[in-house]
Every structure is written in structure tokens, then in C-alpha cells.
Design an enzyme around this catalytic site. Structure first.
Site, PDB file in Angstrom:
ATOM      1  N   ASP A   1      -9.285  -5.812  -4.623  1.00 56.62           N
ATOM      2  CA  ASP A   1      -8.442  -4.817  -3.966  1.00 56.62           C
ATOM      3  C   ASP A   1      -9.015  -3.408  -4.088  1.00 56.62           C
ATOM      4  O   ASP A   1      -9.524  -3.016  -5.145  1.00 56.62           O
ATOM      5  CB  ASP A   1      -7.058  -4.847  -4.624  1.00 56.62           C
ATOM      6  CG  ASP A   1      -5.929  -4.410  -3.721  1.00 56.62           C
ATOM      7  OD1 ASP A   1      -6.145  -3.489  -2.910  1.00 56.62           O
ATOM      8  OD2 ASP A   1      -4.834  -4.971  -3.844  1.00 56.62           O
TER       9      ASP A   1
ATOM     10  N   HIS B   1      -7.155  -6.206  -0.332  1.00 60.23           N
ATOM     11  CA  HIS B   1      -5.967  -5.359  -0.181  1.00 60.23           C
ATOM     12  C   HIS B   1      -4.820  -6.042   0.578  1.00 60.23           C
ATOM     13  O   HIS B   1      -3.750  -5.474   0.685  1.00 60.23           O
ATOM     14  CB  HIS B   1      -6.377  -4.072   0.549  1.00 60.23           C
ATOM     15  CG  HIS B   1      -5.402  -2.943   0.433  1.00 60.23           C
ATOM     16  ND1 HIS B   1      -4.898  -2.498  -0.769  1.00 60.23           N
ATOM     17  CD2 HIS B   1      -4.827  -2.146   1.399  1.00 60.23           C
ATOM     18  CE1 HIS B   1      -4.075  -1.487  -0.555  1.00 60.23           C
ATOM     19  NE2 HIS B   1      -4.005  -1.261   0.741  1.00 60.23           N
TER      20      HIS B   1
ATOM     21  N   SER C   1       0.840  -1.200   0.000  1.00 57.84           N
ATOM     22  CA  SER C   1       0.000   0.000   0.000  1.00 57.84           C
ATOM     23  C   SER C   1       0.882   1.259   0.000  1.00 57.84           C
ATOM     24  O   SER C   1       1.688   1.440  -0.912  1.00 57.84           O
ATOM     25  CB  SER C   1      -0.976  -0.051   1.182  1.00 57.84           C
ATOM     26  OG  SER C   1      -2.026   0.863   1.005  1.00 57.84           O
TER      27      SER C   1
END
Length: 298
Positions: free
Chosen positions: A249, A276, A109
Site C-alpha cells: 500500500d 491501495h 483513503s
């Protein structure tokens, strides 16, 4: 799978502050450094990546400044919390741990955004790069989030919009609506495992970095990173790169595609049953895919 115990933990001095680190495994193949998300989420939710150590290489986690076991600085303002600050901290960790001459980097991320910022500077020691669930620009991230929000139940959408307009994003009804999005697009392992819950607790305990750079949650980005992009610099990355995506995601394919289009040596793996956090949602497959990539770049 169980999360392996650390081989050792410690701290390094960073500009007079303390950056905490955790090493799993013994020296062998090129070590892997893991960069957590947020910004300001802490390393906990990425701990299952320490399973790579079973493949014969050290795995290094650390808490970035402002969160977890590193120095907290709640008095610092937006001008302090910058990408450059975290790039300097990463350089310090690599140097102090004695691995700057040869390492792999996996960023998840925000960590992948930071890893890309590091990689475009062409550091000579970077052997392989994994960008996991990361956007190439926040404009693309917000566009993807808007599409996913539009697929939520109407009453959930209404609750989100009402509280965002009123500035009451800490209201319990907003938090409940937020949880609906998270269960679809952040972590589909429900209930979340303890290490993921620990990260949410980190942010709740000290939201300084997350709220300053990102905003109140994953899809309402109003912080200093809102205009961030790296698209025009991606061609500078020389390291072999693996892109990781979950099929569900919140980092939608469109947010990641510029990495695939502009990094010269790149491959892309979708995890079909993940959102995610494929390292949590499809742990065994994730460790195998990443491990094989790292082996190929050693």
C-alpha cells in the site's frame, strides 16, 4: 465477482446543491455507508464493496460534492473545499436517508480520513468504523511516499523530479512515470478494472477538488490538506474500528500506525497481495473480513 446492481439511486439536497447516492441491497442489518477517496475521486472505484449487500445489509455509496454525479463547482476556490464541508455533507446524507440513528461507516483513503473526522465527534448512531488504506496525517503520508519513490527505477525517479521542479506534471512523460508508481502501490490489478479507470477519468474530467485539496497525484501533495493530521484526536473515537492495509500500500504501515496506537477499540488486517485497493485486488477476502467485522458490531 460481479458488482451488484443498485436497488435504487437518487439525490439529496445539500445547501442547494445535489449529492447523488446509490443504495445496494434491502433493509436488514445495520447499513454500511462507503466514503470514497481523493478528495474528488468519485465512488466508482469502491463499487465492489457493494458486495457486502449479499450479506444482508444495505450498502450506500455517494459521490461527494464536486465530482461524479453530484454537483460540480469548478469556480470554487480553496477556502470552499474544506473537511468541514464534507462532514456537513455526510451528516446530510445520513439524515436524508433516515439512517443517522444506526449505521456503519467505511472510508477508503481520503474517505477514511473523513470517516475518522466524523468518528472523533462521537456521533451516537455510528456502530462500526472501517478505515481502509488511510493515513493518520499527511506528514506521515508524504514520508511514506518518499520511501516508496526511492525504490522506483532511477530513470522514473529522475523524470518525476524533473517535471515537479518545472511544474509540468501534466506532461506525458510524467504521467508515464506516475503510472509505474500506481501499478506498484495504488492498484496492482493491471490493467485496472473498468470501475477504477472510471475514477481516473473522473479526476481528469474535473480535477477541481483533487488538485485543490491534494495535488496533481497520489505522492506529490501540495494542496490544502498537506498539513492535515488527526493523531491528537484519535483517542476520542468510541466506535469499534477495523483498519485495512495492503502489504504494498502507498499508505505504508507507519502512516496507519497512529490509528492502531490511539483508537481504544481497534483491530488491523493486512492484505498480503494488495496495494491501495484490497477491495479490488483481493475482493473476496476483503468482503469476508469486513463483513465479519460488521457482524461483530451490529
Amino acid at each position: 465477482m460481479t458488482i451488484p446492481d443498485p436497488t435504487r439511486t437518487g439525490t439529496v439536497d445539500f445547501n442547494g446543491w445535489s449529492t447523488w447516492y446509490r443504495v445496494t441491497g434491502e433493509p436488514g442489518r445495520t447499513p454500511l455507508v462507503v466514503l470514497h477517496g481523493g478528495p474528488g475521486a468519485g465512488h466508482d472505484y469502491t463499487l465492489r464493496i457493494a458486495g457486502i449487500a449479499r450479506q444482508g445489509r444495505e450498502v450506500i455509496h455517494y459521490d461527494q460534492l464536486g465530482i461524479g454525479r453530484s454537483t460540480h463547482l469548478p469556480e470554487k476556490g480553496a477556502d470552499f473545499w474544506t473537511v468541514q464541508l464534507f462532514l456537513d455533507e455526510l451528516d446530510t446524507v445520513l439524515k436524508e436517508l433516515g439512517i443517522a440513528d444506526g449505521y456503519h461507516l467505511l472510508g477508503q483513503s481520503w474517505g477514511g480520513m473523513l470517516a475518522a473526522e466524523h468518528a472523533v465527534r462521537r456521533p451516537p448512531g455510528l456502530r462500526g468504523l472501517v478505515i481502509a488504506d488511510s493515513p493518520a496525517s499527511m506528514e506521515l503520508w508524504l514520508a511514506g511516499a518518499a520511501e516508496l519513490r526511492a525504490q522506483l527505477p532511477p530513470d522514473v525517479q529522475e523524470t518525476l523530479l524533473k517535471h515537479e521542479a518545472a511544474g509540468t506534471t501534466d506532461h506525458e512523460d510524467y504521467r508515464a512515470a506516475e503510472a509505474v508508481f500506481n501499478a506498484r502501490h495504488v492498484c496492482r490489478t493491471v490493467p485496472n478494472p473498468p470501475e477504477v479507470l472510471a475514477t481516473w477519468d473522473n479526476i481528469a474530467t474535473d480535477p477541481t477538488v483533487y488538485h485543490t485539496m491534494n495535488g496533481p497525484n497520489e505522492f506529490h501533495v501540495i494542496g490544502t490538506m498537506k498539513e492535515w493530521t488527526i493523531i491528537d484526536r484519535l483517542h476520542l473515537i468510541e466506535a469499534p474500528t477495523l483498519l485495512v492495509s495492503g502489504r504494498h500500500d502507498e499508505a505504508t504501515p507507519e502512516t496507519i500506525r497512529p490509528f492502531a496506537d490511539h483508537i481504544p477499540d481497534v483491530r488491523w488486517h493486512f492484505f498480503e497481495h494488495s496495494s491501495h485497493m484490497p477491495h479490488v485486488e483481493e475482493e473476496s477476502l476483503f468482503l469476508r473480513v469486513v463483513g465479519e467485522f460488521l457482524d461483530s458490531t451490529d
